[in-house]
Design a protein around this motif. Structure first.
Motif, PDB file in Angstrom:
ATOM      1  N   THR A  93       0.836  -1.191   0.000  1.00  0.00           N
ATOM      2  CA  THR A  93       0.000   0.000   0.000  1.00  0.00           C
ATOM      3  C   THR A  93       0.872   1.243   0.000  1.00  0.00           C
ATOM      4  OG1 THR A  93      -0.132  -0.048   2.417  1.00  0.00           O
ATOM      5  CG2 THR A  93      -1.902  -1.133   1.193  1.00  0.00           C
ATOM      6  N   THR A  95       0.947   5.442   0.342  1.00  0.00           N
ATOM      7  CA  THR A  95       0.230   6.632   0.780  1.00  0.00           C
ATOM      8  C   THR A  95       1.223   7.742   1.113  1.00  0.00           C
ATOM      9  OG1 THR A  95       0.280   6.074   3.149  1.00  0.00           O
ATOM     10  CG2 THR A  95      -1.549   5.167   1.849  1.00  0.00           C
ATOM     11  N   PRO A 101      -3.912   8.142  -0.415  1.00  0.00           N
ATOM     12  CA  PRO A 101      -3.432   7.156  -1.394  1.00  0.00           C
ATOM     13  C   PRO A 101      -2.619   7.791  -2.512  1.00  0.00           C
ATOM     14  CG  PRO A 101      -5.795   7.509  -1.642  1.00  0.00           C
ATOM     15  CD  PRO A 101      -5.389   8.223  -0.399  1.00  0.00           C
ATOM     16  N   SER A 103      -0.898   5.389  -4.953  1.00  0.00           N
ATOM     17  CA  SER A 103      -0.502   4.337  -5.885  1.00  0.00           C
ATOM     18  C   SER A 103      -0.834   4.688  -7.330  1.00  0.00           C
ATOM     19  CB  SER A 103      -1.179   3.017  -5.503  1.00  0.00           C
ATOM     20  OG  SER A 103      -2.587   3.169  -5.498  1.00  0.00           O
ATOM     21  N   GLU A 318      -5.189  -0.469  -3.199  1.00  0.00           N
ATOM     22  CA  GLU A 318      -4.397   0.773  -3.169  1.00  0.00           C
ATOM     23  C   GLU A 318      -2.902   0.487  -3.039  1.00  0.00           C
ATOM     24  OE1 GLU A 318      -5.417   3.613  -3.879  1.00  0.00           O
ATOM     25  OE2 GLU A 318      -7.562   3.370  -3.746  1.00  0.00           O
ATOM     26  N   SER A 319      -2.455  -0.603  -3.682  1.00  0.00           N
ATOM     27  CA  SER A 319      -1.043  -0.961  -3.572  1.00  0.00           C
ATOM     28  C   SER A 319      -0.293  -0.526  -4.812  1.00  0.00           C
ATOM     29  CB  SER A 319      -0.886  -2.472  -3.379  1.00  0.00           C
ATOM     30  OG  SER A 319      -1.378  -3.167  -4.496  1.00  0.00           O
TER      31      SER A 319
END
Length: 323
Positions: A93, A95, A101, A103, A318-319
């Protein structure tokens, strides 16, 4: 089966996290993914790795290979003093430090991420997301951060990983997993063979003509009903002599080592296969599932079925890009 083969045969990269990180200074990334092991190398430019706890920063140049052992966090950046702007959490993830976020906004292509498509620094990153239990003895023997300088040697594996990491072909994730495994084995073999390397006791013991043979017998045949007497007979020494020499070189008695090895093999079987608990118990030398479950829970803290239910890869929502 030699020492490294025995310890790396079970836990293989499966859906490992691999990417090329491309950055233009100033940049700094805080790694808090709690991954058990991460390999890093520069395709171009330089980067500083700053371990947690005030340890000295390490400069990573092209051709060098760094191996970071989790779960402690560390920072990677253009300079040791550059403040982190980005945080990498569990499962890749990505951020801001405030949790926003990033990514998608920093995605540059297939398995490529960063703040500039033509940034001065390009780092290859390969991360093992799961903690393979057989490798626990190996991981415990590694320092928090291991640096293998290029020293004029050219690793074809790094060049191959560089060429393969951003390709989008059928089965590409499997190709990258195997490349990461080969790179790790090559790194460990190089490190253990260097003068002054603090290789673990079990690794050094593999070179002993008696204890090395005993270790290979235990590793290759964990289901065999071993006793110290049977092991001594197979190695051609007395029972007392084997017990004394084994304990002195390995750091624990033969049967204690065998129990730990059996339960480590069992942990990987529970993680990697759908074999029943009874079948796993028999495969590692327990005639009764109850006895196996009792021993497993005593060492692991949970029963075999509960341990199996915990398997799986971390959530990648969200990686960073992985394909």
């Amino acid at each position: 089966m030699d020492a490294l083969a025995g310890l790396l045969d079970g836990p293989r990269a499966r859906g490992a996290f691999l990417l090329r990180m491309v950055m233009e200074p100033p940049w700094s990334v805080r790694i808090e993914d709690r991954a058990p092991l991460c390999l890093m190398s520069m395709a171009r430019g330089e980067a500083w790795i700053v371990p947690a706890g005030g340890a000295e920063p390490v400069l990573l140049r092209p051709g060098d290979l760094a191996v970071a052992r989790g779960p402690e966090p560390y920072t990677v950046g253009d300079l040791p003093g550059t403040a982190p702007q980005t945080r990498i959490g569990p499962g890749g993830t990505c951020t801001t430090l405030r949790g926003e976020p990033l990514s998608q906004s920093m995605q540059l292509g297939v398995r490529t991420w960063g703040n500039a498509p033509d940034g001065a620094a390009a780092m290859l990153v390969g991360t093992y997301l799961l903690d393979g239990e057989i490798s626990r003895r190996l991981l415990d023997a590694l320092p928090p951060l291991l640096l293998l300088p290029a020293d004029g040697r050219s690793s074809p594996l790094l060049a191959l990983l560089d060429s393969e990491i951003a390709r989008d072909e059928p089965g590409q994730s499997v190709v990258l997993d195997r490349l990461l495994d080969l790179l790790l084995i090559d790194a460990l073999r190089t490190w253990f063979s260097r003068p002054g390397a603090e290789a673990p006791a079990w690794y050094r013991a593999m070179g002993d003509p008696v204890v090395g043979r005993a270790l290979r017998l235990l590793q290759n045949e964990p289901a065999h009903p071993w006793t110290v007497a049977a092991l001594a007979e197979r190695t051609g020494v007395s029972r007392a002599g084997l017990a004394r020499r084994f304990t002195e070189l390995v750091g624990e008695p033969p049967m204690s080592y065998l129990t730990g090895w059996r339960l480590a093999v069992a942990a990987d079987l529970l993680r990697e296969t759908d074999a029943t608990v009874e079948a796993v118990a028999r495969k590692v030398g327990y005639s009764q599932a109850f006895a196996f479950s009792t021993a497993f829970k005593r060492v692991r803290g949970v029963g075999p079925q509960d341990y199996r239910n915990r398997r799986g890869l971390p959530d990648r929502q969200e990686s960073l890009p992985t394909g």
